[in-house]
Design an enzyme around this catalytic site. Structure first.
Site, mmCIF file in Angstrom:
data_model
loop_
_atom_site.group_PDB
_atom_site.id
_atom_site.type_symbol
_atom_site.label_atom_id
_atom_site.label_comp_id
_atom_site.label_asym_id
_atom_site.label_seq_id
_atom_site.Cartn_x
_atom_site.Cartn_y
_atom_site.Cartn_z
ATOM 1 N N GLU A 273 1.022 -1.383 0.087
ATOM 2 C CA GLU A 273 -0.117 -0.258 -0.073
ATOM 3 C C GLU A 273 0.793 1.324 0.009
ATOM 4 O O GLU A 273 1.613 1.596 1.104
ATOM 5 C CB GLU A 273 -0.875 -0.095 1.266
ATOM 6 C CG GLU A 273 -1.551 -1.221 1.640
ATOM 7 C CD GLU A 273 -2.797 -1.437 0.457
ATOM 8 O OE1 GLU A 273 -2.999 -0.591 -0.470
ATOM 9 O OE2 GLU A 273 -3.465 -2.323 0.404
ATOM 10 N N CYS A 307 -2.125 8.576 2.851
ATOM 11 C CA CYS A 307 -1.722 8.393 1.572
ATOM 12 C C CYS A 307 -3.259 8.399 0.473
ATOM 13 O O CYS A 307 -2.893 8.777 -0.655
ATOM 14 C CB CYS A 307 -1.266 7.016 1.176
ATOM 15 S SG CYS A 307 -2.065 5.698 2.167
#
Ligand code: ADP
Length: 505
Positions: A273, A307
């Site tokens: 990720e 993010c």
């Protein structure tokens, strides 16, 4: 040890927190033992809001990490763990969930002390992170296989899912708890054992959560936590060790690529990720008030350090002025300060490296004729890592703010004319994690949602993370999905069993 914990508590209390000695661990967890590093080295944990050292944890070595891998392997092969049913594992996860729930405030205080995150957001993260433990407690019992109709007579095709073995989990500082439980919850549900390497900036939250796992009765060696500020050689060991079957990493694209390359030799399962460069598009068809709400939530949560934070705002000509002026009003009303005050909405950046990066990106845009209409400066009177919430318009495509993820409280705004231009600009990046757009036109909603090159789309919504939904990116933002029923996939092998020569008559 007792004295160390007490003095640590004094410092935490001086930072506005209560006494919670039972959850503050100053040792790493290997094979059910709370241990120092083999060379007794330690590193300091600091409060980014005031620079104060709030504690120290073992600086574990490669040899220590190797020991943790061995412990996880032994635990994986142990009768105690192997013989547990899915229901047993589910029950253990439920106990862990309950204990985390009971200690929400304490974990949040530790989190705020080491990450600077506003306390309300820390509490929110504990609840969000704990929801993964609950979710995977439920999913543990639904890791179904298949019986497939065979093409041959007297044969059955059985497909089952089995745990891969030891998984190494490397996690970042921006969600010090949730990134651990999102991985460890899935791994344990599947029947794997884990070695966690939390961020060097936020090891105390990781250790507190591991302590509760121990209290919940999760057997020794099933969860090991290695604290270190020398991540690279330990990451390398995870990639090279034949005993590690999978690596799950959340962090920078640069480190993710390195791990991906290094794990290739051992053909390991890799879940990454990584960073994003999220577009946030506001069409003329949008409800502007709602778009501003979404922009605030997406951009300024956790000081812009997520993010999935919007990185580039594309706003259509017809609503541009209205959107910018409303956003400016809201941004200038944000309360910046020390995270433990309940009314604070923006804390410090996590460390000097992040602070320097955010400042440099803003200066780069300034030098390229972008317009700073709010903020654009640090706030030294609050502390050395505080940066004012910032809005910059007319950001050119050559600016770093446009091409890279700023990971800070800076909203970059770009005006566009039509839908095709917005989509082209939104997709003009090698990243593809999250994307957002606001439109009340149904046709446009489906058209744009399908065209966005991202793993997750927020339509008229600025906060999209949810335990039930698959989290992950496309392009260089990663591989694999976390959370949801897909979150188990990286921790199981699919095994086909061919049952032959069956006598049915
Ligand atoms: P950030 O820039 O957000 O701190 P990083 O990718 O540097 O992101 O850090 C995320 C996690 O990866 C942290 O736990 C960090 O210690 C770890 N890490 C950093 N470098 C490496 C590496 N070379 N190998 C393995 N893990 C690493």
């Amino acid at each position: 040890m007792f004295r160390a914990v007490n003095s640590f508590n004094r410092i935490l209390m001086a930072n506005g927190m209560r006494n919670f000695s039972a959850l503050v661990q100053t040792k790493a967890l290997v094979n059910g033992n709370w241990v120092n590093s083999s060379n007794n080295d330690v590193f300091e944990v600091k409060n980014p809001a005031n620079g104060e050292v709030i504690g120290q944890v073992p600086n574990m070595t490669v040899a220590d990490a190797q020991e943790a891998i061995c412990a996880a392997k032994q635990a994986f092969e142990s009768k105690e763990w192997r013989s547990m049913t899915a229901k047993d594992r589910s029950n253990l996860l439920k106990k862990w969930h309950k204990l985390i729930e009971q200690h929400t405030d304490e974990i949040a205080e530790i989190m705020t002390a080491e990450s600077g995150k506003p306390i309300n957001e820390s509490k929110g993260e504990v609840m969000y992170g704990n929801a993964f433990v609950e979710w995977f407690a439920e999913e543990a019992r639904r890791i179904y296989g298949e019986i497939v109709p065979s093409g041959a007579p007297n044969r059955e095709i059985i497909v089952m899912k089995q745990p891969i073995g030891v998984a190494a989990l490397i996690t970042p500082w921006n969600f010090p708890m949730a990134m651990i439980t999102r991985k460890a919850g899935a791994a344990l549900a599947a029947g794997c054992t884990v070695v966690v390497k939390p961020s060097e900036d936020t090891p105390l939250t990781a250790l507190a959560v591991a302590k509760l796992a121990e209290d919940a009765g999760i057997p020794k060696g099933v969860i090991n936590v290695i604290t270190t500020n020398k991540a690279a050689p330990i990451g390398d060991l995870f990639c090279k060790s034949p005993d590690v079957r999978g690596i799950s990493f959340t962090g920078s694209t640069e480190v993710g690529k390195l791990l991906f390359r290094n794990a290739a030799d051992g053909i390991k399962r890799v879940c990454l990720e990584l960073g994003g460069n999220a577009p946030f598009i506001v069409f003329d068809t949008a409800n502007v008030e709602k778009a501003v709400d979404g922009a605030m939530a997406s951009k300024f949560r956790n000081c812009g350090q997520t993010c999935v934070s919007a990185n580039r705002f594309f706003v259509q000509e017809g609503v541009y002025d209205k959107f910018v002026s409303q956003l400016k009003q809201r941004v200038e009303a944000l309360k910046v300060g020390q995270g433990q005050s309940c009314d604070v909405q923006i804390g410090p950046l996590i460390n000097k490296m992040q602070f320097d990066k955010v400042s440099a990106f803003v200066e780069d845009a300034r030098s390229k004729s972008a317009n700073i209409i709010s903020g654009g400066k640090n706030i030294p009177e609050l502390g050395s890592l505080f940066y004012a919430p910032t809005i910059i318009t007319d950001v050119p495509p050559t600016a770093k703010l446009y091409t890279e993820e700023v990971f800070g409280p800076v909203a970059s705004i770009i005006k566009f004319k039509d839908e095709a231009e917005a989509i082209q600009k939104a997709n003009d990046t090698r990243r593809g994690l999250a994307g957002y757009f606001y439109s009340d036109n149904l046709q446009q909603v489906f058209r744009v949602a399908k065209r966005m090159e991202v793993g997750m789309v927020g339509v008229n919504e600025g906060i999209i993370s949810a335990v039930e939904a698959p989290f992950g990116g496309v392009k260089e933002s990663g591989v694999g999905r976390e959370g949801s029923r897909h979150g188990i996939d990286d921790y199981v092998d699919i095994k086909y069993i061919c049952m032959g020569n069956l006598k049915y008559d």
